[in-house]
Design an enzyme around this catalytic site. Structure first.
Site, PDB file in Angstrom:
ATOM      1  N   HIS A 191       0.822  -1.210   0.000  1.00  0.00           N
ATOM      2  CA  HIS A 191       0.000   0.000   0.000  1.00  0.00           C
ATOM      3  C   HIS A 191       0.857   1.261   0.000  1.00  0.00           C
ATOM      4  CE1 HIS A 191      -3.501   2.521   0.770  1.00  0.00           C
ATOM      5  NE2 HIS A 191      -2.809   3.118   1.716  1.00  0.00           N
ATOM      6  N   HIS A 219      -7.012   2.173  -2.598  1.00  0.00           N
ATOM      7  CA  HIS A 219      -7.492   2.002  -1.227  1.00  0.00           C
ATOM      8  C   HIS A 219      -8.283   0.705  -1.158  1.00  0.00           C
ATOM      9  CE1 HIS A 219      -7.396   5.415   1.919  1.00  0.00           C
ATOM     10  NE2 HIS A 219      -6.207   5.262   1.373  1.00  0.00           N
TER      11      HIS A 219
END
Length: 245
Positions: free
Chosen positions: A74, A120
């Site tokens: 991420h 996300h």
């Protein structure tokens, strides 16, 4: 060696532990990564061990958690940046002005354009509305940080089938129909509310995305060349004000 013996409590006011990484075997390094949910592979754990061995000390659990986050997919796109660079971002290097909070490219003689992309995925799989909304907020922030005015969004989205049978849904996984509605609402409520339109996107449904939806958002901005802001200190004595989190 018992794994618990590798953790030594070092503060009483905050529960903080020194982790005896320097004495760990390869097996114990992996066990620590799994126990602390760092999601770091053995080569990464060995690199951390090597670093702290050179420093002459062991890391704290807080330092290991920070590295686990910083080295996550991420945060640094460690597995996807290679194919992305090869197949997607094969652009003329001479036109790239900056690679900082967002990418800045030459537009015309007076202007730059600015692009930020973010995924996300897992946050949206846990809480789709908030996960998608904060994804949009992050890319708006990144474009603004470079001095540009955001003008448009894109949002390629990938979900499991909306009619996926409930009895087949893995334990702990939210239904694609619930995720789909929450993600779309989150993007709409953050983006449209601040007056930036979503001009392009994609929605794809496949059983392979049932366990973890993909929520990708992008923002494009425009600026006069004189408005470009770099995200580094230019000289001693520069004052920076940090607001918010």
């Amino acid at each position: 060696m018992q794994l618990d013996s590798l953790f030594k409590k070092i503060r009483a006011d905050i529960e903080t532990y020194e982790v005896d990484l320097r004495s760990c075997s390869d097996k114990e390094l992996l066990e620590i990564s799994n126990r602390m949910e760092l999601a770091l592979a053995l080569p990464e754990m060995k690199r951390i061990k090597e670093y702290f061995s050179k420093q002459g000390r062991n890391p704290t659990d807080i330092e290991l958690q920070a590295l686990g986050q910083a080295w996550s997919e991420h945060c640094c796109y460690k597995s996807s940046k290679v194919p992305l660079k090869k197949y997607v971002f094969n652009v003329d290097e001479s036109r790239i002005i900056a690679r900082e909070d967002a990418g800045v490219m030459e537009f015309d003689k007076d202007h730059y354009y600015c692009v930020a992309l973010e995924s996300h995925n897992h946050p949206s799989a846990i809480e789709p509305y908030g996960g998608a909304a904060t994804g949009v907020g992050g890319i708006v922030r990144d474009v603004l940080c470079m001095g540009a005015q955001p003008i448009a969004y894109i949002d390629p989205l990938f979900f499991g089938p909306l009619d996926y049978p409930l009895e087949k849904l893995p334990k702990g996984v939210k239904h694609p129909r619930y995720l789909f509605k929450g993600v779309v609402d989150g993007i709409r409520d953050y983006g449209n509310r601040i007056g930036i339109p979503t001009l392009a996107g994609q929605v794809y449904f496949h059983e392979g995305y049932t366990g973890n939806c993909l929520v990708n958002v992008g923002c494009v901005g425009i600026m006069e060349k004189k408005e470009l802001i770099h995200s580094w200190a230019k000289a001693p004595g520069n004052v920076y004000i940090y607001v918010g989190g």
